[in-house]
Design an enzyme around this catalytic site. Structure first.
Site, PDB file in Angstrom:
ATOM      1  N   TYR A 174       0.863  -1.185   0.000  1.00 13.34           N
ATOM      2  CA  TYR A 174       0.000   0.000   0.000  1.00 13.34           C
ATOM      3  C   TYR A 174       0.895   1.230   0.000  1.00 13.34           C
ATOM      4  O   TYR A 174       1.838   1.320   0.792  1.00 13.34           O
ATOM      5  CB  TYR A 174      -0.879   0.004   1.264  1.00 13.34           C
ATOM      6  CG  TYR A 174      -1.643   1.290   1.475  1.00 13.34           C
ATOM      7  CD1 TYR A 174      -2.962   1.400   1.046  1.00 13.34           C
ATOM      8  CD2 TYR A 174      -1.058   2.389   2.091  1.00 13.34           C
ATOM      9  CE1 TYR A 174      -3.665   2.583   1.236  1.00 13.34           C
ATOM     10  CE2 TYR A 174      -1.750   3.572   2.270  1.00 13.34           C
ATOM     11  CZ  TYR A 174      -3.056   3.658   1.841  1.00 13.34           C
ATOM     12  OH  TYR A 174      -3.755   4.830   2.018  1.00 13.34           O
ATOM     13  N   GLU A 210      -3.689   7.510  -3.797  1.00 16.29           N
ATOM     14  CA  GLU A 210      -3.584   6.228  -3.106  1.00 16.29           C
ATOM     15  C   GLU A 210      -3.360   5.135  -4.151  1.00 16.29           C
ATOM     16  O   GLU A 210      -4.125   5.036  -5.101  1.00 16.29           O
ATOM     17  CB  GLU A 210      -4.889   5.970  -2.337  1.00 16.29           C
ATOM     18  CG  GLU A 210      -4.785   4.881  -1.298  1.00 16.29           C
ATOM     19  CD  GLU A 210      -6.089   4.742  -0.510  1.00 16.29           C
ATOM     20  OE1 GLU A 210      -6.042   4.789   0.724  1.00 16.29           O
ATOM     21  OE2 GLU A 210      -7.148   4.588  -1.151  1.00 16.29           O
TER      22      GLU A 210
END
Lengths: 393, 295
Positions: free
Chosen positions: A113, A201
């Site tokens: 991530y 993101e």
């Protein structure tokens, strides 16, 4: 302002960030053609058909299909287009899929991530990463916060390579992969600043079996205040993702958010508009909207605001709550009178005026002959409108 | 006394020849504020006239010239968002002690740079942006608030919201409670002065006997303020947090007023303030009476 995954990836690619090869598709036939092109280019049969809606959690909701070949891609596309996806981020009503992104399949070794966003507490852009790729970051933050690595970026220097290395080593990367990660992070920050992002993101951020890095997803949120230096954003907007009334309000210079209740609100100032919703709820009512006409609204804007509120069929009453500072109460009164004459008044209207020229404003409303209930203060107004419009939604 | 501004404050207005700048400079002058000059690049050497106040002020090309020639110690910024960060930094460079920025809609990336400069020096403080400004009733109004609702007195008001500040001030004045200083810190995610900065000054100001603190959803400035109040603040505080009914993930007018990732809710802020001994007004109509009950 949000954009679709495929649009985000196109921007990433412009900054030299590796993304899988992909082609957007609006029809099943386009999906088949896109899949054929990808198969020919990559030599691999595996393609991924992804629903393009402004919400995360699409995989779990059935919005991502891994298939082999053009025929299977077409079949998957036919099923997804027009379907409604319900994810934790769409709300219970879900979102209808109108666009797809057809992408090459990659051999995944690890999923990480990575994100950059404005950290208001630190007053810096924060670069964060976690080994828990594919998971909701909020869950990771709540359950295993030590798995989230962070570096705050000084705007004077930008992201320094040592910061990217610290995160990269922290993620267990090494050798060629680490070098690619540092290059990726540097490009991502350059993009974040130049494109005026509020959030980028990449989840998951992919390491292939060959050790190369790829942005497998891209969620980009632009900073609305910077729209004046990004005329290109207009082309990225998807009207299907926006509430048409909110868009109309925005063009009229009004700040409007649709809610589920039945009492329409017209207020000046964001804080007063929020607390008007709060006080309606306090007395048992349900606000139908947030509407801030701003500090210096004109008679025309008040009329526009009235039209927007009355468009909502759920509205059973309207509460005008104005503290005139710069904005004079007689201007508001004139706007309210003009709007009710033009639009008609089908529901109860309670008006609370305070501030500059308040006596004149109140007299104008009284002498207009319109069925307007005057309120002495905010509390009185909220109680009156809840009584007139009925409690609950 | 009071804090930050008073009769000694000498103000230059950035954007004094624009519509908003001109209108408000005029009303500040009419209130009695010392507006000693204006800054509009390209209009240096001209004179600006205020219709309501009947007063005039010299216009300068640069903030540097304005400060040099007028001895100003405060800048009031009205320039539009694309140029606002530049004006703030120009004022910092010119050496004023206080910059008050009214402008709404400055990109957050611009404010990150401004913040970086502010953090690297100690001379200049910024109030705002996206705020109504600051007023010490009876002596200096530096902003866009309606002056006539204020009365000189002993209650400090600090708020993220403009119109809610007016609401609180009006309630106080109606109850016969005047204000020492009322400050809007603005509703942007990255700003200059925060709740704690203002609370420290109110704490040290013998003229301030109690405080109304008005927050809203988004960020954690109210929680940090609650921590300061709990450990250091010696005066009664009444509070209100706007946006208890706001849906998560939606920006409610102010750029900073958004609940993201379940954080920054009104409930969490209220709980922190209550824990710090702050009395929360049950509705926004009760801010004045709530403070009164603590005196």
């Amino acid at each position: 302002m949000n954009i679709h995954e495929y649009q985000g990836k196109q921007i990433l690619a412009r900054y030299g960030i590796p993304v899988p090869k992909g082609i957007p598709a609006f029809h099943a036939a386009e999906a088949a053609a896109a899949a054929s092109t990808l198969v020919a280019e990559t030599g691999s049969e595996v393609v991924v058909v992804t629903a393009q809606i402004h919400a995360g959690g699409r995989g779990k909701a059935g919005g991502v299909k891994v298939v082999k070949g053009a025929e299977a891609a077409e079949a998957a596309a036919a099923k997804l287009l027009g379907a409604t996806l319900v994810t934790p981020q769409t709300g219970p009503k879900g979102k209808v899929v109108n666009r797809l992104y057809i992408e090459q399949g990659l051999q995944i070794a690890r999923e990480l991530y990575v994100a950059m966003l404005v950290d208001r507490e630190e007053r810096r852009v924060v670069f964060m990463a976690s080994t828990e790729g594919g998971m909701e970051i909020e869950t990771v933050a709540a359950e295993t916060p030590e798995k989230i690595l962070k570096q705050w970026i000084d705007p004077a220097t930008g992201l320094m390579p040592y910061q990217a290395r610290r995160i990269g080593f922290g993620l267990g990367l090494s050798g060629k992969t680490l070098q690619e990660f540092v290059a990726f992070a540097t490009k991502l920050y350059a993009m974040f600043i130049a494109e005026d992002c509020a959030l980028v993101e990449v989840n998951p951020f992919l390491i292939t079996k060959e050790g190369s890095v790829f942005a497998l997803d891209a969620k980009i949120n632009f900073e609305e205040n910077a729209a004046f230096r990004h005329p290109e954003w207009d082309a990225l907007r998807d009207p299907d993702e926006e509430n048409p009334v909110e868009t109309e309000a925005k063009h009229a210079g009004l700040s409007y958010v649709a809610l589920d209740g039945n009492i329409g609100c017209l207020v000046n100032g964001a804080g007063l508009a929020m607390s008007t919703m709060d006080i309606i709820k306090h007395f048992g009512g349900e606000p139908a909207n947030f509407l801030d006409v701003g500090g210096g609204a004109t008679k025309e804007q008040v009329t526009q605001a009235f039209k927007i509120i009355t468009k909502d069929p759920a509205v059973r009453g309207i509460f005008v709550n104005i503290f005139g500072g710069i904005m004079k109460c007689d201007t508001i009164a004139a706007g309210v009178i003009a709007a009710t004459r033009e639009v008609g008044l089908q529901v109860p209207l309670v008006v609370r005026l305070e501030g500059t020229n308040v006596e004149l404003g109140r007299t104008m409303l009284k002498e207009s002959g319109l069925a307007i209930t005057a309120a002495s203060d905010m509390k009185d107004g909220a109680q009156k409108i809840v009584e007139l419009a009925g409690k609950g939604a | 006394m009071a804090i930050l501004v008073g009769p000694q404050t000498r103000v230059i207005v950035h954007g004094i020849t624009g519509t908003a700048g001109s209108f408000h400079a005029d009303h500040c002058l009419a209130y009695g504020t010392q507006i000693v000059g204006g800054v509009t690049p390209g209009k240096g050497g001209s004179s600006w006239e205020g219709k309501t106040s009947g007063k005039s002020a010299p216009v300068f090309d640069t903030a540097f010239d304005a400060v040099q020639q007028t001895g100003a110690n405060c800048s009031l910024v009205f320039v539009p968002p694309p140029f606002a960060a530049d004006s703030i930094l120009e004022a910092v460079d010119a050496g004023v002690e206080l910059v008050v920025c009214i402008t709404e809609g400055i990109p957050v990336n611009d404010m990150l740079k401004v913040r970086r400069v502010l953090d690297s020096q100690t001379r200049t403080r910024l109030i705002g942006p996206n705020c109504p400004g600051i007023i010490t009733p009876g002596s200096a109004k530096i902003g866009i608030m309606p002056g006539h609702i204020h009365r000189p007195g002993h209650i400090g008001v600090v708020s993220k919201s403009g119109t809610l500040t007016y609401e609180a001030v009006h309630q106080l004045t109606s109850l016969g409670l005047g204000q020492s200083t009322a400050i809007g810190i603005g509703g942007d995610p990255v700003n200059g002065t925060d709740f704690v900065d203002v609370l420290k000054m109110f704490n040290d100001d013998p003229d301030t006997h109690g405080v109304i603190l008005i927050g809203e959803i988004g960020g954690n400035a109210e929680v940090v303020a609650a921590d300061y109040i709990k450990n250091h603040f010696r005066k009664p505080v009444a509070g209100f947090i706007a946006g208890a009914t706001a849906p998560p993930g939606r920006r409610m007018g102010h750029a900073g007023a958004v609940i993201s990732g379940g954080k920054g809710t009104a409930a969490e802020k209220q709980a922190a303030l209550i824990d710090a001994g702050v009395k929360i007004a049950p509705t926004p109509s009760d801010m004045g009476t709530t403070l009164q009950s603590l005196l």
